[in-house]
Write a protein that holds these residues in place. Structure first.
Motif, PDB file in Angstrom:
ATOM      1  N   GLY A   1     -12.472   7.509   4.899  1.00  0.00           N
ATOM      2  CA  GLY A   1     -11.121   7.103   5.260  1.00  0.00           C
ATOM      3  C   GLY A   1     -10.072   7.701   4.350  1.00  0.00           C
ATOM      4  O   GLY A   1     -10.356   8.460   3.433  1.00  0.00           O
ATOM      5  N   LYS A   2      -8.816   7.333   4.628  1.00  0.00           N
ATOM      6  CA  LYS A   2      -7.710   7.821   3.816  1.00  0.00           C
ATOM      7  C   LYS A   2      -7.513   6.899   2.621  1.00  0.00           C
ATOM      8  O   LYS A   2      -7.368   5.695   2.784  1.00  0.00           O
ATOM      9  CB  LYS A   2      -6.427   7.879   4.643  1.00  0.00           C
ATOM     10  CG  LYS A   2      -6.429   8.967   5.659  1.00  0.00           C
ATOM     11  CD  LYS A   2      -5.041   9.179   6.190  1.00  0.00           C
ATOM     12  CE  LYS A   2      -5.040  10.428   7.047  1.00  0.00           C
ATOM     13  NZ  LYS A   2      -3.709  10.856   7.349  1.00  0.00           N
TER      14      LYS A   2
ATOM     15  N   ILE B   1      -4.771  -0.471  -7.383  1.00  0.00           N
ATOM     16  CA  ILE B   1      -6.161  -0.017  -7.327  1.00  0.00           C
ATOM     17  C   ILE B   1      -6.284   1.005  -6.206  1.00  0.00           C
ATOM     18  O   ILE B   1      -5.467   1.041  -5.286  1.00  0.00           O
ATOM     19  CB  ILE B   1      -7.155  -1.181  -7.114  1.00  0.00           C
ATOM     20  CG1 ILE B   1      -6.844  -1.937  -5.827  1.00  0.00           C
ATOM     21  CG2 ILE B   1      -7.168  -2.100  -8.307  1.00  0.00           C
ATOM     22  CD1 ILE B   1      -7.888  -2.979  -5.464  1.00  0.00           C
ATOM     23  N   LEU B   2      -7.292   1.819  -6.287  1.00  0.00           N
ATOM     24  CA  LEU B   2      -7.551   2.834  -5.274  1.00  0.00           C
ATOM     25  C   LEU B   2      -8.392   2.212  -4.172  1.00  0.00           C
ATOM     26  O   LEU B   2      -9.449   1.641  -4.433  1.00  0.00           O
ATOM     27  CB  LEU B   2      -8.293   4.003  -5.913  1.00  0.00           C
ATOM     28  CG  LEU B   2      -8.566   5.215  -5.058  1.00  0.00           C
ATOM     29  CD1 LEU B   2      -7.259   5.851  -4.595  1.00  0.00           C
ATOM     30  CD2 LEU B   2      -9.388   6.225  -5.835  1.00  0.00           C
ATOM     31  N   GLU B   3      -7.916   2.293  -2.948  1.00  0.00           N
ATOM     32  CA  GLU B   3      -8.633   1.724  -1.810  1.00  0.00           C
ATOM     33  C   GLU B   3      -8.896   2.812  -0.783  1.00  0.00           C
ATOM     34  O   GLU B   3      -8.021   3.617  -0.483  1.00  0.00           O
ATOM     35  CB  GLU B   3      -7.810   0.611  -1.179  1.00  0.00           C
ATOM     36  CG  GLU B   3      -8.491  -0.056  -0.002  1.00  0.00           C
ATOM     37  CD  GLU B   3      -7.603  -1.117   0.622  1.00  0.00           C
ATOM     38  OE1 GLU B   3      -6.805  -0.763   1.519  1.00  0.00           O
ATOM     39  OE2 GLU B   3      -7.700  -2.277   0.206  1.00  0.00           O
ATOM     40  N   MET B   4     -10.115   2.814  -0.240  1.00  0.00           N
ATOM     41  CA  MET B   4     -10.474   3.765   0.810  1.00  0.00           C
ATOM     42  C   MET B   4     -10.559   3.020   2.125  1.00  0.00           C
ATOM     43  O   MET B   4     -11.360   2.085   2.255  1.00  0.00           O
ATOM     44  CB  MET B   4     -11.822   4.401   0.498  1.00  0.00           C
ATOM     45  CG  MET B   4     -11.878   5.184  -0.787  1.00  0.00           C
ATOM     46  SD  MET B   4     -10.846   6.634  -0.773  1.00  0.00           S
ATOM     47  CE  MET B   4     -11.854   7.743   0.162  1.00  0.00           C
ATOM     48  N   LYS B   5      -9.722   3.411   3.092  1.00  0.00           N
ATOM     49  CA  LYS B   5      -9.810   2.811   4.424  1.00  0.00           C
ATOM     50  C   LYS B   5     -11.034   3.379   5.126  1.00  0.00           C
ATOM     51  O   LYS B   5     -11.318   4.564   5.031  1.00  0.00           O
ATOM     52  CB  LYS B   5      -8.561   3.154   5.244  1.00  0.00           C
ATOM     53  CG  LYS B   5      -7.355   2.372   4.857  1.00  0.00           C
ATOM     54  CD  LYS B   5      -6.233   2.694   5.817  1.00  0.00           C
ATOM     55  CE  LYS B   5      -5.014   1.868   5.478  1.00  0.00           C
ATOM     56  NZ  LYS B   5      -3.901   2.181   6.373  1.00  0.00           N
ATOM     57  N   ASN B   6     -11.784   2.551   5.807  1.00  0.00           N
ATOM     58  CA  ASN B   6     -12.979   2.966   6.560  1.00  0.00           C
ATOM     59  C   ASN B   6     -14.021   3.643   5.668  1.00  0.00           C
ATOM     60  O   ASN B   6     -14.586   4.655   6.026  1.00  0.00           O
ATOM     61  CB  ASN B   6     -12.600   3.900   7.719  1.00  0.00           C
ATOM     62  CG  ASN B   6     -11.650   3.243   8.679  1.00  0.00           C
ATOM     63  OD1 ASN B   6     -11.744   2.051   8.935  1.00  0.00           O
ATOM     64  ND2 ASN B   6     -10.696   4.009   9.185  1.00  0.00           N
ATOM     65  N   GLY B   7     -14.219   3.109   4.487  1.00  0.00           N
ATOM     66  CA  GLY B   7     -15.249   3.648   3.597  1.00  0.00           C
ATOM     67  C   GLY B   7     -14.835   4.966   2.978  1.00  0.00           C
ATOM     68  O   GLY B   7     -13.672   5.291   2.873  1.00  0.00           O
ATOM     69  N   LYS B   8     -15.807   5.772   2.577  1.00  0.00           N
ATOM     70  CA  LYS B   8     -15.543   7.014   1.866  1.00  0.00           C
ATOM     71  C   LYS B   8     -14.880   8.081   2.731  1.00  0.00           C
ATOM     72  O   LYS B   8     -14.297   9.017   2.219  1.00  0.00           O
ATOM     73  CB  LYS B   8     -16.828   7.566   1.269  1.00  0.00           C
ATOM     74  CG  LYS B   8     -17.359   6.710   0.138  1.00  0.00           C
ATOM     75  CD  LYS B   8     -18.543   7.356  -0.518  1.00  0.00           C
ATOM     76  CE  LYS B   8     -19.011   6.499  -1.677  1.00  0.00           C
ATOM     77  NZ  LYS B   8     -20.076   7.114  -2.435  1.00  0.00           N
TER      78      LYS B   8
ATOM     79  N   LYS C   1       0.842  -1.192   0.000  1.00  0.00           N
ATOM     80  CA  LYS C   1       0.000   0.000   0.000  1.00  0.00           C
ATOM     81  C   LYS C   1       0.877   1.241   0.000  1.00  0.00           C
ATOM     82  O   LYS C   1       1.960   1.245   0.561  1.00  0.00           O
ATOM     83  CB  LYS C   1      -0.898   0.029   1.241  1.00  0.00           C
ATOM     84  CG  LYS C   1      -1.932  -1.050   1.260  1.00  0.00           C
ATOM     85  CD  LYS C   1      -2.851  -0.901   2.437  1.00  0.00           C
ATOM     86  CE  LYS C   1      -3.906  -1.988   2.411  1.00  0.00           C
ATOM     87  NZ  LYS C   1      -4.934  -1.784   3.398  1.00  0.00           N
ATOM     88  N   GLU C   2       0.388   2.292  -0.649  1.00  0.00           N
ATOM     89  CA  GLU C   2       1.081   3.566  -0.679  1.00  0.00           C
ATOM     90  C   GLU C   2       0.035   4.666  -0.636  1.00  0.00           C
ATOM     91  O   GLU C   2      -0.933   4.641  -1.402  1.00  0.00           O
ATOM     92  CB  GLU C   2       1.901   3.674  -1.970  1.00  0.00           C
ATOM     93  CG  GLU C   2       2.686   4.944  -2.056  1.00  0.00           C
ATOM     94  CD  GLU C   2       3.502   5.016  -3.341  1.00  0.00           C
ATOM     95  OE1 GLU C   2       3.735   6.144  -3.796  1.00  0.00           O
ATOM     96  OE2 GLU C   2       3.883   3.971  -3.877  1.00  0.00           O
ATOM     97  N   PRO C   3       0.201   5.660   0.260  1.00  0.00           N
ATOM     98  CA  PRO C   3      -0.782   6.739   0.344  1.00  0.00           C
ATOM     99  C   PRO C   3      -0.853   7.521  -0.971  1.00  0.00           C
ATOM    100  O   PRO C   3       0.114   7.577  -1.719  1.00  0.00           O
ATOM    101  CB  PRO C   3      -0.264   7.631   1.469  1.00  0.00           C
ATOM    102  CG  PRO C   3       0.891   6.941   2.066  1.00  0.00           C
ATOM    103  CD  PRO C   3       1.294   5.819   1.178  1.00  0.00           C
ATOM    104  N   LEU C   4      -1.996   8.123  -1.232  1.00  0.00           N
ATOM    105  CA  LEU C   4      -2.153   8.948  -2.419  1.00  0.00           C
ATOM    106  C   LEU C   4      -1.380  10.249  -2.267  1.00  0.00           C
ATOM    107  O   LEU C   4      -1.346  10.837  -1.179  1.00  0.00           O
ATOM    108  CB  LEU C   4      -3.628   9.293  -2.649  1.00  0.00           C
ATOM    109  CG  LEU C   4      -4.401   8.410  -3.615  1.00  0.00           C
ATOM    110  CD1 LEU C   4      -4.476   6.994  -3.094  1.00  0.00           C
ATOM    111  CD2 LEU C   4      -5.757   8.974  -3.869  1.00  0.00           C
TER     112      LEU C   4
END
Length: 129
Positions: free
Chosen positions: A68-69, A59-66, A8-11
């Motif tokens: 999240g980070k 892919i783009l992943e959202m932690k804790n739903g919309k 994982k890598e932050p946006l």
């Protein structure tokens, strides 16, 4: 190849801007060639180059739903699913208009967030300039 995640890598700030609901931007590039496109050669070339870049294999992943980070998550995928070759009548009456309409339609179709966010559309049109 399934949806196995690797890292994982932050946006980046720019990535967050491009993916914000208020902005929702896509980059569309058109390119003409004097020879007919060869989708299998394009796919083979992508397998050895572009897919090795983290942004094209994540892919783009959202932690804790919309709320999240968001972060980029490396994943395995099939390049063939990203190269689209529409079936076009070779005797199409107005290829310029077809191209314009095709690109216009692309801007109205939301990107599939379950796969890496890129596509290549190979349109075999005989546009005379």
């Amino acid at each position: 190849m399934g949806g196995e995640t690797v890292e994982k890598e932050p946006l980046s700030p720019c990535s967050r801007l491009f993916n914000s609901p208020d902005f929702n931007c896509a980059i569309i590039v058109t390119m003409g060639c004097k020879v007919k496109g060869n989708p299998s050669a394009i796919i083979d070339g992508l397998k050895h180059t572009l897919v090795n870049h983290p942004r094209f294999s994540s892919i783009l992943e959202m932690k804790n739903g919309k709320k999240g980070k968001p972060s980029w998550v490396r994943t395995k995928f099939r390049v063939e699913e990203h190269v689209i070759v529409p079936d076009i009548d070779p005797d199409i009456e107005n290829p310029e208009q077809y191209l314009e309409d095709y690109i216009s339609t692309l801007t109205t179709v939301p990107m599939d967030l379950s796969k890496p966010l890129w596509e290549i559309h190979v349109l075999c049109l005989n546009i005379k300039r």
